[in-house]
Design an enzyme around this catalytic site. Structure first.
Site, PDB file in Angstrom:
ATOM      1  N   LYS A   1      36.321  40.759  43.589  1.00 35.49           N
ATOM      2  CA  LYS A   1      36.168  41.559  42.366  1.00 35.49           C
ATOM      3  C   LYS A   1      35.645  40.672  41.228  1.00 35.49           C
ATOM      4  O   LYS A   1      34.786  41.088  40.447  1.00 35.49           O
ATOM      5  CB  LYS A   1      37.500  42.202  41.957  1.00 35.49           C
ATOM      6  CG  LYS A   1      38.023  43.258  42.906  1.00 35.49           C
ATOM      7  CD  LYS A   1      37.141  44.485  43.032  1.00 35.49           C
ATOM      8  CE  LYS A   1      37.118  45.358  41.803  1.00 35.49           C
ATOM      9  NZ  LYS A   1      36.367  46.619  42.010  1.00 35.49           N
TER      10      LYS A   1
ATOM     11  N   TYR B   1      40.577  39.402  47.863  1.00 34.52           N
ATOM     12  CA  TYR B   1      40.270  40.637  47.123  1.00 34.52           C
ATOM     13  C   TYR B   1      39.915  40.313  45.673  1.00 34.52           C
ATOM     14  O   TYR B   1      38.868  40.733  45.163  1.00 34.52           O
ATOM     15  CB  TYR B   1      41.467  41.595  47.164  1.00 34.52           C
ATOM     16  CG  TYR B   1      41.405  42.669  46.104  1.00 34.52           C
ATOM     17  CD1 TYR B   1      40.464  43.700  46.171  1.00 34.52           C
ATOM     18  CD2 TYR B   1      42.273  42.651  45.003  1.00 34.52           C
ATOM     19  CE1 TYR B   1      40.397  44.673  45.179  1.00 34.52           C
ATOM     20  CE2 TYR B   1      42.209  43.615  44.016  1.00 34.52           C
ATOM     21  CZ  TYR B   1      41.261  44.627  44.105  1.00 34.52           C
ATOM     22  OH  TYR B   1      41.191  45.587  43.120  1.00 34.52           O
TER      23      TYR B   1
ATOM     24  N   THR C   1      39.618  44.808  37.945  1.00 40.17           N
ATOM     25  CA  THR C   1      41.077  44.673  38.040  1.00 40.17           C
ATOM     26  C   THR C   1      41.590  43.494  37.223  1.00 40.17           C
ATOM     27  O   THR C   1      40.854  42.521  36.998  1.00 40.17           O
ATOM     28  CB  THR C   1      41.464  44.465  39.526  1.00 40.17           C
ATOM     29  OG1 THR C   1      42.828  44.101  39.598  1.00 40.17           O
ATOM     30  CG2 THR C   1      40.638  43.362  40.179  1.00 40.17           C
ATOM     31  N   ASP C   2      42.864  43.561  36.850  1.00 36.24           N
ATOM     32  CA  ASP C   2      43.485  42.421  36.149  1.00 36.24           C
ATOM     33  C   ASP C   2      43.681  41.226  37.079  1.00 36.24           C
ATOM     34  O   ASP C   2      43.936  40.113  36.624  1.00 36.24           O
ATOM     35  CB  ASP C   2      44.816  42.827  35.508  1.00 36.24           C
ATOM     36  CG  ASP C   2      45.850  43.371  36.487  1.00 36.24           C
ATOM     37  OD1 ASP C   2      45.576  43.434  37.697  1.00 36.24           O
ATOM     38  OD2 ASP C   2      46.960  43.734  36.026  1.00 36.24           O
ATOM     39  N   GLU C   3      43.545  41.465  38.403  1.00 37.65           N
ATOM     40  CA  GLU C   3      43.792  40.367  39.347  1.00 37.65           C
ATOM     41  C   GLU C   3      42.763  39.245  39.232  1.00 37.65           C
ATOM     42  O   GLU C   3      42.990  38.147  39.728  1.00 37.65           O
ATOM     43  CB  GLU C   3      43.827  40.893  40.789  1.00 37.65           C
ATOM     44  CG  GLU C   3      44.912  41.921  40.987  1.00 37.65           C
ATOM     45  CD  GLU C   3      45.393  42.054  42.426  1.00 37.65           C
ATOM     46  OE1 GLU C   3      45.061  41.193  43.246  1.00 37.65           O
ATOM     47  OE2 GLU C   3      46.106  43.023  42.692  1.00 37.65           O
TER      48      GLU C   3
END
Ligand code: NAD
Ligand code: DAU
Length: 368
Positions: free
Chosen positions: A166, A162, A136-138
Site C-alpha cells: 500500500k 500488505y 491505510t494507516d498501516e
C-alpha cells in the site's frame, strides 16, 4: 480547486468498503452514475451489490484493474471523470503467508489504473478529473502506547508485505501528480467495521465464531490497539476529499476510537450474551452458541501465536480533514458496533456461505 464528479469508476466495488461506498453514493447522489468494477476474488461478492443492482445509475463490470485496455475503454465509453480506487488484497495475515498477490494487485494494479487515467484524461484533455486512492494507516508503521497519533507528516514505515504494497502504491500515485500533473488525492484510514466485512477480519470473525461455538483466536496477549471507524464514516470522508480536497494532498481519516483487541472481543461477547438473554428466538436460530449451554461467549477466547511482525498500535490524528474539510464521524462506536452485530445476525446466510465453504482460516492451525 473543487471537483464535480459526473460518472464515477469504483474499483473493488464488490468488497467490504467498496460495496458500502456504492450504497452510500447512490443513496446520497441518485443522479451520478457509478461503474462498479471488481475482479471477484475470494473477497469480492456480487451479492454485496444486490440492493442497487436494478438502479439505472449503476453498472457492474467483472474485470481486473491490471487490464489497462479495459480501464481505458471504460473511462472513454462511460465518460468517467472520477476514479475511487479501493481494489486491493487487504488482509495482513494473507500477505504474510503469500505476499506475491499483494505486490501484483496493490502495486501493479494501481499503476495500471494510473496509466489509463493519464492516457485518457491528461492526453485527452479531460481537465476536471480526480483519481482518489484509498490507502491505510498501516503505511505509517506502529506506535508505542504513549506516542502521538499518526499525522499526514508521519514518515512511512510499513511493516507487513500488505502495508509495504500500500505504501508503494501511495508513492506511485504521488509521482503521477508530481511528474504528469494528474489530479490525485490519497486517504489513509484506520480500521473499518460494519456490514459486508469478510469474516477473516477480527470483528466479523468473532461474531460468526461465537454463534457457532468456535474458538475466538486472540493473537499474542491481545493488547494490540486499533482505532476503529464505522465504514460509512470512512466513505463520508472520501466523498468530502473527492469534492473539496486539494489535489496532491493526503488526508488521514479516523474516529479517535482506540481499543485493545481483547477489549473489542470482550465487548462483542457481552453484547451477544445480552442478545441471548433478551431475545428468545436466538437460541433456536443459533443452536450451537455457548449461551445455550449456560456458558458465556467469553469462554471461547483462546490465545494463539502472535501474528509475525504484528504492529502494536495504530492511531489516527484526523485534525487536517476535520479543520480543512469539516469532517466529523457521525456514528458513535456504541451505535456502530450494535448496528454491525444486528447486520450479521440478520444476514446469517451471507457469512455462513463463506464460513462453511472453501474459505481457509489462516489461524485455524495454531490454537494453543
Ligand atoms: P476487501 O478485501 O473486502 O475488498 C477488496 C475488493 O477488491 C474485493 O471485492 C476484490 O474482489 C477486489 N479486487 C481484488 N483484486 C482486484 C483486481 N485485481 N481487480 C479488481 N478488483 C480486485 O477490502 P476492504 O477491506 O474493502 O478494503 C478496500 C480498500 O480500503 C483497500 O485498498 C484497503 O487497503 C483499504 N483500507 C481498508 C481498511 C479496512 O479496515 N478494511 C482500512 C483502511 C484502508
Ligand atoms: O488499519 C487499517 C487496516 O485494518 C486495513 O488497512 C486492513 O486492510 C484491514 O484488514 C485492517 O488490518 P488489521 O490487521 O488491523 O485487521 P484485522 O481485522 O486482521 O486484525 C485486527 C487486530 O486483531 C489485529 O491486531 C490482529 C488481531 N486479530 C485478528 C484476527 C483476524 C486477532 O487477534 N485474531 C484474529 O483472529
Amino acid at each position: 480547486m473543487t471537483h464535480t464528479p459526473t460518472n464515477i469508476l469504483v474499483t473493488g466495488a464488490a468488497g467490504f468498503i467498496g460495496s458500502n461506498f456504492v450504497h452510500y453514493w447512490l443513496g446520497t447522489y441518485p443522479n451520478e452514475k457509478i461503474i462498479a468494477l471488481d475482479a471477484l476474488t475470494y473477497a469480492g461478492n456480487r451479492e454485496n451489490l444486490d440492493p442497487v443492482a436494478t438502479s439505472p445509475q449503476f453498472r457492474f463490470v467483472h474485470g481486473d484493474i491490471l487490464d489497462t485496455p479495459l480501464i481505458e475503454q471504460l473511462l472513454v465509453d462511460e465518460e468517467i471523470n472520477t476514479i475511487v480506487h479501493f481494489a486491493a488484497e487487504s488482509h495482513v495475515d494473507r500477505s504474510i503467508h503469500g505476499p506475491d498477490a499483494f505486490l501484483k494487485t496493490n502495486i501493479e494494479g494501481s499503476h495500471s489504473l494510473l496509466k489509463a487515467a493519464k492516457k485518457i484524461w491528461l492526453d485527452g484533455g479531460v481537465n476536471d478529473h480526480r483519481f482518489h486512492h484509498v490507502s491505510t494507516d498501516e503505511v505509517y508503521g506502529t506506535l508505542t502506547a504513549d506516542e502521538p497519533a499518526f499525522t499526514e507528516q508521519h514518515r512511512y514505515l510499513p511493516n507487513s508485505p500488505y502495508a509495504a504494497s500500500k505504501a508503494s502504491s501511495d508513492h506511485i500515485v504521488r509521482s503521477y501528480h508530481h511528474t504528469y500533473g494528474l489530479n490525485t488525492t490519497i486517504s489513509n484510514c484506520s480500521n473499518n467495521y460494519g456490514p459486508y466485512q469478510f469474516p477473516e477480519k477480527l470483528i466479523p470473525l468473532v461474531i460468526a465464531n461465537i454463534l457457532d461455538s468456535k474458538p475466538l483466536p486472540i493473537y499474542g496477549d491481545g493488547k494490540q490497539i486499533r482505532d476503529w471507524l464505522y465504514v460509512d464514516d470512512h466513505n463520508r470522508g472520501i466523498d468530502l476529499i473527492i469534492r473539496e480536497g486539494k489535489t496532491d494532498n493526503t488526508y488521514n481519516i479516523g474516529g479517535n476510537n482506540e481499543w485493545t483487541n481483547i477489549d473489542i472481543v470482550g465487548l462483542i461477547c457481552t453484547l451477544l450474551d445480552e442478545k441471548f438473554a433478551h431475545d428468545t428466538t436466538m437460541s433456536s436460530r443459533f443452536a450451537k452458541a455457548p449461551q445455550n449451554s449456560g456458558k458465556k461467549a467469553s469462554s471461547l477466547i483462546t490465545h494463539v501465536d502472535d501474528r509475525l511482525g504484528h504492529d502494536r498500535r495504530y492511531a489516527i490524528n484526523a485534525h487536517k480533514i476535520m479543520t480543512e474539510l469539516g469532517y466529523n464521524p457521525v456514528e458513535s462506536f456504541e451505535t456502530g458496533i450494535r448496528k454491525t452485530l444486528d447486520w450479521y445476525l440478520s444476514n446469517e446466510k451471507w457469512w455462513r456461505r463463506i464460513m462453511d465453504g472453501s474459505y481457509q482460516n489462516w489461524i485455524g492451525k495454531n490454537y494453543k
